[in-house]
Design a protein around this motif. Sequence first.
Motif, PDB file in Angstrom:
ATOM      1  N   TYR A 181     -11.238   2.539  -5.348  1.00  0.00           N
ATOM      2  CA  TYR A 181     -11.175   1.310  -6.126  1.00  0.00           C
ATOM      3  C   TYR A 181     -12.574   0.862  -6.511  1.00  0.00           C
ATOM      4  CZ  TYR A 181     -11.994  -1.230  -1.635  1.00  0.00           C
ATOM      5  OH  TYR A 181     -12.484  -1.693  -0.440  1.00  0.00           O
ATOM      6  N   VAL A 182     -12.642  -0.191  -7.290  1.00  0.00           N
ATOM      7  CA  VAL A 182     -13.914  -0.701  -7.773  1.00  0.00           C
ATOM      8  C   VAL A 182     -13.954  -2.207  -7.578  1.00  0.00           C
ATOM      9  CG1 VAL A 182     -13.117  -1.043 -10.148  1.00  0.00           C
ATOM     10  CG2 VAL A 182     -15.556  -0.657  -9.727  1.00  0.00           C
ATOM     11  N   ARG A 183     -15.133  -2.739  -7.359  1.00  0.00           N
ATOM     12  CA  ARG A 183     -15.303  -4.187  -7.256  1.00  0.00           C
ATOM     13  C   ARG A 183     -15.483  -4.776  -8.650  1.00  0.00           C
ATOM     14  NH1 ARG A 183     -20.569  -6.598  -4.331  1.00  0.00           N
ATOM     15  NH2 ARG A 183     -19.530  -5.782  -2.484  1.00  0.00           N
ATOM     16  N   LEU A 184     -14.633  -5.739  -8.985  1.00  0.00           N
ATOM     17  CA  LEU A 184     -14.819  -6.544 -10.177  1.00  0.00           C
ATOM     18  C   LEU A 184     -15.362  -7.905  -9.757  1.00  0.00           C
ATOM     19  CD1 LEU A 184     -11.572  -5.737 -12.220  1.00  0.00           C
ATOM     20  CD2 LEU A 184     -13.831  -4.666 -12.379  1.00  0.00           C
ATOM     21  N   CYS A 185     -16.213  -8.489 -10.600  1.00  0.00           N
ATOM     22  CA  CYS A 185     -16.931  -9.705 -10.216  1.00  0.00           C
ATOM     23  C   CYS A 185     -16.543 -10.917 -11.060  1.00  0.00           C
ATOM     24  CB  CYS A 185     -18.433  -9.472 -10.309  1.00  0.00           C
ATOM     25  SG  CYS A 185     -19.015  -8.092  -9.290  1.00  0.00           S
ATOM     26  N   GLY A 186     -15.396 -10.842 -11.706  1.00  0.00           N
ATOM     27  CA  GLY A 186     -14.954 -11.954 -12.529  1.00  0.00           C
ATOM     28  C   GLY A 186     -14.347 -13.082 -11.725  1.00  0.00           C
ATOM     29  N   GLU A 187     -14.579 -14.288 -12.176  1.00  0.00           N
ATOM     30  CA  GLU A 187     -13.975 -15.480 -11.587  1.00  0.00           C
ATOM     31  C   GLU A 187     -13.563 -16.436 -12.694  1.00  0.00           C
ATOM     32  OE1 GLU A 187     -15.385 -17.350  -7.913  1.00  0.00           O
ATOM     33  OE2 GLU A 187     -17.265 -16.302  -8.299  1.00  0.00           O
ATOM     34  N   PRO A 188     -12.495 -17.184 -12.509  1.00  0.00           N
ATOM     35  CA  PRO A 188     -12.137 -18.215 -13.496  1.00  0.00           C
ATOM     36  C   PRO A 188     -13.262 -19.251 -13.605  1.00  0.00           C
ATOM     37  CG  PRO A 188     -10.321 -17.817 -11.979  1.00  0.00           C
ATOM     38  CD  PRO A 188     -11.502 -17.099 -11.419  1.00  0.00           C
ATOM     39  N   VAL A 189     -13.604 -19.620 -14.824  1.00  0.00           N
ATOM     40  CA  VAL A 189     -14.678 -20.580 -15.039  1.00  0.00           C
ATOM     41  C   VAL A 189     -14.388 -21.884 -14.305  1.00  0.00           C
ATOM     42  CG1 VAL A 189     -15.872 -21.976 -16.781  1.00  0.00           C
ATOM     43  CG2 VAL A 189     -15.371 -19.559 -17.226  1.00  0.00           C
ATOM     44  N   ALA A 190     -13.141 -22.329 -14.337  1.00  0.00           N
ATOM     45  CA  ALA A 190     -12.791 -23.592 -13.680  1.00  0.00           C
ATOM     46  C   ALA A 190     -13.080 -23.530 -12.184  1.00  0.00           C
ATOM     47  CB  ALA A 190     -11.321 -23.916 -13.919  1.00  0.00           C
ATOM     48  N   ALA A 191     -12.811 -22.382 -11.560  1.00  0.00           N
ATOM     49  CA  ALA A 191     -13.071 -22.250 -10.126  1.00  0.00           C
ATOM     50  C   ALA A 191     -14.564 -22.300  -9.838  1.00  0.00           C
ATOM     51  CB  ALA A 191     -12.475 -20.941  -9.613  1.00  0.00           C
ATOM     52  N   VAL A 192     -15.359 -21.674 -10.680  1.00  0.00           N
ATOM     53  CA  VAL A 192     -16.818 -21.685 -10.500  1.00  0.00           C
ATOM     54  C   VAL A 192     -17.360 -23.098 -10.643  1.00  0.00           C
ATOM     55  CG1 VAL A 192     -19.004 -20.812 -11.410  1.00  0.00           C
ATOM     56  CG2 VAL A 192     -17.009 -19.296 -11.313  1.00  0.00           C
ATOM     57  N   LEU A 193     -16.909 -23.806 -11.665  1.00  0.00           N
ATOM     58  CA  LEU A 193     -17.391 -25.170 -11.889  1.00  0.00           C
ATOM     59  C   LEU A 193     -16.955 -26.105 -10.763  1.00  0.00           C
ATOM     60  CD1 LEU A 193     -16.722 -25.520 -15.726  1.00  0.00           C
ATOM     61  CD2 LEU A 193     -18.879 -24.978 -14.582  1.00  0.00           C
ATOM     62  N   ARG A 194     -15.748 -25.903 -10.263  1.00  0.00           N
ATOM     63  CA  ARG A 194     -15.251 -26.746  -9.175  1.00  0.00           C
ATOM     64  C   ARG A 194     -16.035 -26.497  -7.882  1.00  0.00           C
ATOM     65  NH1 ARG A 194     -10.399 -25.598 -10.001  1.00  0.00           N
ATOM     66  NH2 ARG A 194     -10.211 -23.855  -8.540  1.00  0.00           N
ATOM     67  N   ARG A 195     -16.439 -25.255  -7.652  1.00  0.00           N
ATOM     68  CA  ARG A 195     -17.162 -24.910  -6.419  1.00  0.00           C
ATOM     69  C   ARG A 195     -18.565 -25.497  -6.403  1.00  0.00           C
ATOM     70  NH1 ARG A 195     -17.760 -19.174  -6.677  1.00  0.00           N
ATOM     71  NH2 ARG A 195     -15.529 -19.120  -6.325  1.00  0.00           N
ATOM     72  N   ARG A 196     -19.233 -25.512  -7.577  1.00  0.00           N
ATOM     73  CA  ARG A 196     -20.584 -26.066  -7.707  1.00  0.00           C
ATOM     74  C   ARG A 196     -21.599 -25.344  -6.826  1.00  0.00           C
ATOM     75  NH1 ARG A 196     -20.160 -32.236  -6.557  1.00  0.00           N
ATOM     76  NH2 ARG A 196     -18.777 -31.424  -4.928  1.00  0.00           N
ATOM     77  N   VAL A 197     -21.521 -24.028  -6.803  1.00  0.00           N
ATOM     78  CA  VAL A 197     -22.487 -23.208  -6.072  1.00  0.00           C
ATOM     79  C   VAL A 197     -23.080 -22.186  -7.039  1.00  0.00           C
ATOM     80  CG1 VAL A 197     -22.805 -21.528  -4.218  1.00  0.00           C
ATOM     81  CG2 VAL A 197     -21.267 -23.467  -3.870  1.00  0.00           C
ATOM     82  N   ALA A 198     -24.386 -22.271  -7.283  1.00  0.00           N
ATOM     83  CA  ALA A 198     -25.082 -21.303  -8.138  1.00  0.00           C
ATOM     84  C   ALA A 198     -24.287 -21.042  -9.418  1.00  0.00           C
ATOM     85  CB  ALA A 198     -25.328 -20.006  -7.377  1.00  0.00           C
ATOM     86  N   VAL A 199     -23.926 -22.102 -10.114  1.00  0.00           N
ATOM     87  CA  VAL A 199     -23.013 -21.976 -11.260  1.00  0.00           C
ATOM     88  C   VAL A 199     -23.564 -21.057 -12.352  1.00  0.00           C
ATOM     89  CG1 VAL A 199     -21.902 -23.251 -13.140  1.00  0.00           C
ATOM     90  CG2 VAL A 199     -21.809 -24.134 -10.798  1.00  0.00           C
ATOM     91  N   PRO A 200     -24.806 -21.220 -12.834  1.00  0.00           N
ATOM     92  CA  PRO A 200     -25.283 -20.317 -13.888  1.00  0.00           C
ATOM     93  C   PRO A 200     -25.298 -18.849 -13.453  1.00  0.00           C
ATOM     94  CG  PRO A 200     -26.691 -22.251 -13.750  1.00  0.00           C
ATOM     95  CD  PRO A 200     -25.796 -22.278 -12.540  1.00  0.00           C
ATOM     96  N   LYS A 201     -25.770 -18.595 -12.250  1.00  0.00           N
ATOM     97  CA  LYS A 201     -25.820 -17.222 -11.748  1.00  0.00           C
ATOM     98  C   LYS A 201     -24.421 -16.632 -11.618  1.00  0.00           C
ATOM     99  CE  LYS A 201     -27.480 -14.583  -7.711  1.00  0.00           C
ATOM    100  NZ  LYS A 201     -28.178 -14.694  -6.398  1.00  0.00           N
ATOM    101  N   THR A 202     -23.490 -17.410 -11.088  1.00  0.00           N
ATOM    102  CA  THR A 202     -22.123 -16.922 -10.905  1.00  0.00           C
ATOM    103  C   THR A 202     -21.463 -16.625 -12.240  1.00  0.00           C
ATOM    104  OG1 THR A 202     -21.955 -18.261  -8.890  1.00  0.00           O
ATOM    105  CG2 THR A 202     -19.906 -17.411  -9.816  1.00  0.00           C
ATOM    106  N   LEU A 203     -21.651 -17.519 -13.219  1.00  0.00           N
ATOM    107  CA  LEU A 203     -21.049 -17.304 -14.532  1.00  0.00           C
ATOM    108  C   LEU A 203     -21.666 -16.099 -15.226  1.00  0.00           C
ATOM    109  CD1 LEU A 203     -20.701 -20.964 -15.860  1.00  0.00           C
ATOM    110  CD2 LEU A 203     -18.889 -19.472 -14.966  1.00  0.00           C
ATOM    111  N   LEU A 204     -22.974 -15.888 -15.032  1.00  0.00           N
ATOM    112  CA  LEU A 204     -23.630 -14.718 -15.624  1.00  0.00           C
ATOM    113  C   LEU A 204     -23.054 -13.428 -15.053  1.00  0.00           C
ATOM    114  CD1 LEU A 204     -25.823 -13.300 -17.301  1.00  0.00           C
ATOM    115  CD2 LEU A 204     -27.392 -13.640 -15.359  1.00  0.00           C
ATOM    116  N   ILE A 205     -22.955 -13.355 -13.729  1.00  0.00           N
ATOM    117  CA  ILE A 205     -22.428 -12.149 -13.086  1.00  0.00           C
ATOM    118  C   ILE A 205     -20.985 -11.906 -13.507  1.00  0.00           C
ATOM    119  CG2 ILE A 205     -21.759 -11.165 -10.849  1.00  0.00           C
ATOM    120  CD1 ILE A 205     -24.291 -12.544  -9.708  1.00  0.00           C
TER     121      ILE A 205
END
Length: 313
Positions: A181-205
């Motif tokens: 298998y392979v690791r995918l690094c996608g996350e829903p934007v809403a979840a990233v914004l709600r978490r408020r942890v390294a938002v620009p870096k997380t969205l970039l990845i």
Amino acid sequence: MIGIAGPPILAGLTRTRSHPDMSQKPPTPLLLCADDYGLAPGVNSAIRDLIARGRLTATSVMSLCPHWRPDAAALRALKDKADVGLHFTLTDQPPLGPMPTLAPDGRLPPLGRLMGWAYRGRLNAPAARAEIRDELSRQIAAFTDAWGAAPDYIDGHQHVHQLPGVRDLVVEALAALPGAYVRLCGEPVAAVLRRRVAVPKTLLIAGLGGGLARMVRARGIPANDRFAGVYDFAGKCPFTELMPRFLEGIGGGSGSRTLVMVHPGLPDDELRRVDSLVEPRRAEYDYLRGPEFAALLDRCNIRLTRFAGLLAG
């Protein structure tokens, strides 16, 4: 329920749930993966200890590093407890073979330079493609030779497996490894914004991974469908506060193939020599081995599992 699928790993732990109704639902499976096995002895020993305790269910191997082969046998003793995959590395380390285009001085480029080359199309040039394909083959061979089997999965150090000019070669390699298998690094934007942890870096990845996700789905290559674990390593927010945010919204049922990435380790001279990420590794290790993490899994109704457990739900 706590731990990997199978016998309980924390016999006698007192269970407290803030939401008693969650006990009526099946636990949610979660793949917890430690990166960078092989980087330094202290990283290796910390990862092995956490696997033995049932606190990790996968680890990604930097097979081009000199501390992989000497410590492969010790990890092999734990092979029934965790998936072991290749952490394909194209930055900062000496490659396993000559790469006159990408590593003319015998050292792979830093991430920023590699990303620039990727998005300017330089990695798609015939010479660069040949070098990347050959280095990937060498790293798979170095993994297999020491481990005695092919990797369970492939991901990328600093997520380089997502880059244009790299991702299609990774997919090509995965297609030749049945069941990997392979690791995918996608996350829903809403979840990233709600978490408020390294938002620009997380969205970039996450944004870098769209092309890879389309490729693996088209080829039927197994993958996770949710990802977490990105932060800035600056220490402004203690890891004890970060992990609950990474697990937010995951618990309470099955159906999600969630992978959380961690970087535990014990600082030693070799780690300080080869990497700038030192003390955050200790903080992660201390938290993951302790009772607070066990309580969090219990409270969220999450069980740690290998990838096969994600597929089973």
